[in-house]
Design a protein around this motif. Structure first.
Motif, PDB file in Angstrom:
ATOM      1  N   SER A  25      42.034  37.354  44.551  1.00  0.00           N
ATOM      2  CA  SER A  25      42.767  36.181  45.038  1.00  0.00           C
ATOM      3  C   SER A  25      43.369  36.366  46.418  1.00  0.00           C
ATOM      4  CB  SER A  25      43.862  35.802  44.033  1.00  0.00           C
ATOM      5  OG  SER A  25      44.911  36.760  44.061  1.00  0.00           O
TER       6      SER A  25
ATOM      7  N   ALA B  76      41.639  30.339  43.084  1.00  0.00           N
ATOM      8  CA  ALA B  76      41.235  29.171  43.864  1.00  0.00           C
ATOM      9  C   ALA B  76      40.306  29.508  45.020  1.00  0.00           C
ATOM     10  CB  ALA B  76      42.479  28.458  44.390  1.00  0.00           C
ATOM     11  N   ASN B  77      40.293  30.756  45.455  1.00  0.00           N
ATOM     12  CA  ASN B  77      39.483  31.147  46.614  1.00  0.00           C
ATOM     13  C   ASN B  77      38.133  31.761  46.234  1.00  0.00           C
ATOM     14  OD1 ASN B  77      40.972  33.410  45.522  1.00  0.00           O
ATOM     15  ND2 ASN B  77      40.123  34.605  47.214  1.00  0.00           N
TER      16      ASN B  77
ATOM     17  N   ILE C 148      37.091  23.161  37.897  1.00  0.00           N
ATOM     18  CA  ILE C 148      36.300  24.067  38.745  1.00  0.00           C
ATOM     19  C   ILE C 148      34.893  23.508  38.867  1.00  0.00           C
ATOM     20  CG2 ILE C 148      37.628  26.033  37.886  1.00  0.00           C
ATOM     21  CD1 ILE C 148      34.992  27.001  36.576  1.00  0.00           C
TER      22      ILE C 148
END
Length: 969
Positions: A152, A184-185, A213
């Motif tokens: 992350s 999220a990355n 997602i």
């Protein structure tokens, strides 16, 4: 679908080694598009599934070669090692994260320290490892959290894990954790083979992506035939890969890209093989050794099977075709009670596959060959003998398989019996290719008795004459002519059939005539066969032999026809005689069409009736009876399909393509003719006519290079080995392309060659397309006397002949000469006559070309009428697809101070391409420069540049190269 992200490279490098993989991605455009769309939409999970060799890694490589922006790529590979390496694939990927950690200096929680002992390369960037809890579950959870946290803080990351089917349990569980709640990355891409995944579940337990997602499952299947063809072309840097070779390669490899690549690598002469016809392609590919990697992989799989499963697989390899379990067990000599267990092992070991319900075989032919090669000679012979015993009880008996097994078991008498029976059955059902292949193999065997050689040789000639396989049977018949076992009576018949096959081959016309003449001399005791030979020698369109030398053979054919009581032979002779006479414009033919029977009683008679209708349709197309030609083609094709006459079908389909060109039915014609050319490339009479159609269409679009490429294959440069009317029309089209580019001298060369053919042949009914362009070229070159002499010769040559297309062409020629002499009223009168005659045929494109000349002649005296005609012609040419001609008429209107009036006012096209922009886009995609496009469309290069810029913007592409990679069809 293919994508070309990099420039193409030559097939061989400096060392002479063949390229072993494709420089372009073939057949995976949609999947790559889905990948490129999904990966940036983080968090994202993409799973790529497919069998071994299907292209998963290649797809990933294409993804990584694309523009990924600031995204860091972490790669991990699962390995088929004996000892598990816990979390190995993910840990391997994270080794590449040190640079990111060094740049970002992230603040990590203490839990991240648990990674340090596992990845010493990252230890300096991680907190100190916390004390162990002593609980394995807690420790594992800590590690998973640490991995997620570490990922992350690395910024945008793409984690790729290849070959998940080989992953250890720890890696599966870790990936399941990350994919269940990715940071999220993060984008994750995993590849795997479902058939090799333990329990069939890639992540060890059922996985359903959480909401919020991006989630994509890509299932890669094998390539289809067209994609195999494209892949072969890309690997070998060979554009003209034959459809037959691609089809056979697909059959042999099941369309699996890796297997295709390995097979091409194993070919001794791949560049030559890809042009092969169907029979040659099959022979070449059947003789390819199993690539080492495939052989080793199959040996490894066999070694893991129980003995009974191995025997079952070997029985399947000997049978060579998918078979039910009972038959496999019988050939393998495995008791019924053990067959099911053995089959289960062979299936789960991925040696055998269920091909369809209840039948089992190999994934592709190379896998079958790899297993077959593991057998010793005695074992193979024993299994082939068992196969004969088992298959001989099947109803109906599989004769081809029985012949194959008899040959391999060394049982010559049985092979002769089954092989000939199989060939007879194949011929009965219209499968001439299988029949000729079987007969050729039998005739090569030196132990076949002389009496059998006569019978088999004659059968080979008869069957090959009906089918499409030409080169191999022709060579086989040539060898037989020097075989001492062949009797003298049979030799004449074999020579005749060889001559008939040579007629169909490029460069074979002169040899064919010589061979047929010698055959007739040997057939004094077979007047029926001599008659067939005479009928062929009476066909006036062969090579450069003058019509006067054909006429005695036509008269001889007529005498044979009147003397015979054999109805099939009578129809056969009429098919040749009537078609030949109509080609010359003989007016008696159409008046006596009722001589052909309406009904027949045998398949042989129907085959000859089909030939008669199709031959007459061809002659009608040549001379200008277009409506009758269409009717005859319809009935001829129906008869041919019903009785199984593939060669007749091939000629009829080519005639239909030519008829469509002449009558202006161009919608989809280029695609249809292109597919037919792929199918019939080895049949010269058919292929040359299709090349004429394709070249003429390209000429009308103003695509000179493409037109010339096709037209050189019409026989225009080798008239002595050509189909004369096709070669003459080819010369006409070549001259038109040159004249359209103001290359008058080069146009004269083509015209002089065409006129020479026409004068030598003496069939002036074939002046239909050459006459007008020859006159125009002569006049442009200042050779008015040559133009006048040609007009007189055409007029004299078609006097009293039934050749309506030539009559229309003659009126056009006279108009051209009058126009050149300034006699505009006379020219308009001739042009109006020509237009009326062309329209009645109907031949709308030719009528429109003449109407354009009429409008030009009217300009000085009746500008309004000329404007009206040109305005109408723009619509006519546009509707046909004659881009160049429509543009020329627009240019003429602009030169007169106006333009084509709009019926509804000028419309805006917004982000859609306008008609003009569509023309520019097509030419850009074909690789033309601005100057070339300007020449085709009669525009300035500056205007083309503006159109090109709008095309690129509206299509959303950044360059011409990218546009050329798109499919604009």
């Amino acid at each position: 679908m293919s994508r070309t992200p990099r420039p193409s490279v030559r097939r061989q490098d400096a060392s002479g080694l063949m390229r072993t993989s494709s420089p372009v991605l073939v057949g995976r455009g949609d999947q790559l598009g889905a990948l490129l769309a999904a990966v940036p939409r983080q968090p994202a999970v993409i799973m790529i599934e497919g069998e071994a060799g299907v292209g998963k890694s290649r797809l990933v490589r294409e993804l990584l070669d694309s523009e990924l922006g600031p995204m860091a790529v972490l790669m991990g590979y699962c390995q088929p090692v004996g000892e598990p390496f816990p979390y190995g694939a993910v840990l391997e990927a994270l080794r590449d994260a040190s640079d990111r950690l060094a740049r970002n200096h992230p603040r990590l929680s203490p839990v991240a320290g648990v990674i340090g002992p596992l990845l010493p390369e990252l230890a300096e960037y991680l907190p100190e490892a916390p004390a162990s809890t002593g609980d394995p579950r807690t420790e594992r959870h800590r590690l998973f959290r640490a991995m997620r946290e570490l990922l992350s803080v690395l910024g945008p990351v793409l984690l790729v894990v290849e070959d998940l089917h080989w992953a250890d349990d720890g890696s599966r569980q870790l990936l399941r954790f990350l994919m269940g709640d990715p940071p999220a990355n993060l984008s994750i891409v995993v590849t795997y083979r479902r058939e090799d995944v333990p329990g069939g579940v890639p992540l060890g337990s059922a996985y359903r992506p959480p909401s919020g997602i991006t989630s994509v499952l890509l299932e890669l299947g094998p390539l289809d035939v067209d994609e195999v063809r494209a892949l072969t072309s890309a690997i070998l840097d060979e554009e003209a890969v034959s459809a037959e070779f691609a089809t056979k390669l697909h059959e042999r490899t099941a369309g699996i890209p890796f297997v295709v690549e390995e097979t091409l690598r194993a070919l001794r002469n791949p560049a030559g093989a890809v042009h092969a016809d169907g029979a040659t392609a099959r022979r070449l590919l059947d003789n390819v050794d199993v690539p080492v990697l495939l052989r080793d992989a199959m040996a490894e799989r066999l070694a893991a099977l129980p003995t009974t499963a191995t025997r079952l697989a070997q029985a399947a390899a000997v049978l060579g075709v998918p078979a039910p379990a009972e038959l496999l067990g019988e050939v393998a000599a495995i008791g019924e009670s053990r067959v099911r267990a053995a089959l289960t092992h062979a299936l789960t070991g991925h040696v055998l596959h269920e091909v369809d319900s209840g039948r089992y075989g190999f994934r592709h032919a190379l896998a079958q060959q790899a297993v077959y090669d593991t057998l010793s000679g005695p074992d193979r012979q024993q299994l082939h003998n068992r196969a004969i015993e088992a298959l001989d009880q099947v109803e109906p008996r599989p004769l081809v398989q029985l012949a194959e097994h008899s040959e391999r078991a060394g049982r010559t008498a049985a092979w002769l019996h089954y092989g000939e029976a199989a060939a007879d059955r194949a011929a009965e059902i219209g499968d001439a290719g299988t029949a000729t292949a079987l007969l050729q193999r039998l005739l090569v065997e030196p132990t076949v008795p002389a009496a059998d050689v006569d019978r088999l040789a004659i059968k080979l000639g008869q069957v090959a004459h009906l089918g499409l396989d030409q080169h191999d049977p022709t060579e086989a018949l040539e060898r037989l002519l020097s075989d001492r076992r062949l009797s003298t009576p049979a030799r004449g018949e074999v020579r005749l059939y060889r001559g008939l096959l040579l007629v169909r081959q490029a460069g074979g016309v002169e040899e064919a005539r010589s061979e047929i003449e010698m055959a007739i001399a040997d057939l004094t005791e077979r007047p029926d066969l001599a008659a067939k030979g005479a009928a062929v020698l009476g066909q006036p369109f062969m090579g450069m032999t003058p019509l006067r030398e054909f006429e005695p053979w036509l008269a001889r054919t007529d005498r044979y026809r009147e003397a015979t009581d054999d109805n099939e032979l009578r129809i056969s002779l009429m098919a040749n005689e009537m078609g030949s006479k109509l080609h010359t414009g003989d007016p008696s033919v159409l008046a006596n069409l009722d001589r052909l029977p309406d009904t027949v009683s045998t398949p042989g008679e129907q085959r000859q009736l089909a030939r008669a209708h199709c031959n007459l349709a061809d002659a009608c197309t040549s001379t200008g009876h277009f409506r009758l030609a269409n009717d005859l083609l319809r009935s001829g094709l129906r008869y041919a399909a019903e009785c199984g006459a593939p060669f007749v079908v091939s000629t009829a389909r080519a005639t239909k393509a030519r008829l469509d060109w002449l009558t202006g039915d161009w919608d989809g014609l280029a695609e249809r003719a292109g597919r037919l050319l792929d199918e019939y490339r080895d049949l010269f009479p058919v292929a040359s006519e299709l090349c004429l159609v394709l070249g003429s269409l390209a000429m009308a679009r103003g695509e000179w290079a493409e037109a010339t490429s096709y037209l050189t294959e019409t026989g225009a440069f080798v008239p002595e080995e050509s189909i004369a009317p096709v070669a003459i029309a080819g010369c006409a089209a070549l001259a038109t392309t040159m004249l359209s580019q103001d290359e008058v001298t080069r146009a004269c060369v083509d015209v002089d060659r065409g006129v020479s053919i026409l004068r030598t042949k003496g069939v002036w009914a074939w002046a239909t397309e050459l006459g007008p362009v020859a006159v125009a070229t002569f006049l442009a070159a200042g050779r008015e006397m040559d133009a006048e002499n040609l007009i007189e010769d055409v007029a004299a040559g078609i006097e009293g002949r039934d050749a309506p297309m030539s009559v229309a062409a003659l009126a056009q020629c006279r108009g051209r000469l009058a126009e050149a002499r300034g006699q505009l009223d006379v020219a308009v009168s001739h042009y109006r006559e020509a237009v009326d005659r062309y329209e009645r045929l109907p031949a709308p494109y030719f009528a429109a070309l003449v109407a354009e000349r009429e409008a030009i002649c009217l300009l000085p005296s009746d500008n309004d009428k000329a404007t009206e005609i040109l305005s109408t012609l723009i619509d006519t040419f546009d509707s046909l697809g004659a881009t160049r001609d429509a543009a020329r008429c627009r240019h003429l209107l602009r030169g007169m101070g106006g333009g084509k009036p709009s019926r509804r006012g000028r419309r805006g096209y917004g982000n859609e391409l306008s008609p003009r922009e569509q023309e520019v886009a097509r030419l850009l995609a074909a690789g033309h420069t601005n100057r070339e496009i300007a020449d085709v469309l009669f525009l300035s290069p500056r205007t083309v540049e503006q159109h090109a810029a709008r095309v690129l913007r509206k299509l959303g592409v950044s360059s011409r190269a990218e546009l050329q990679a798109e499919d604009l069809s």
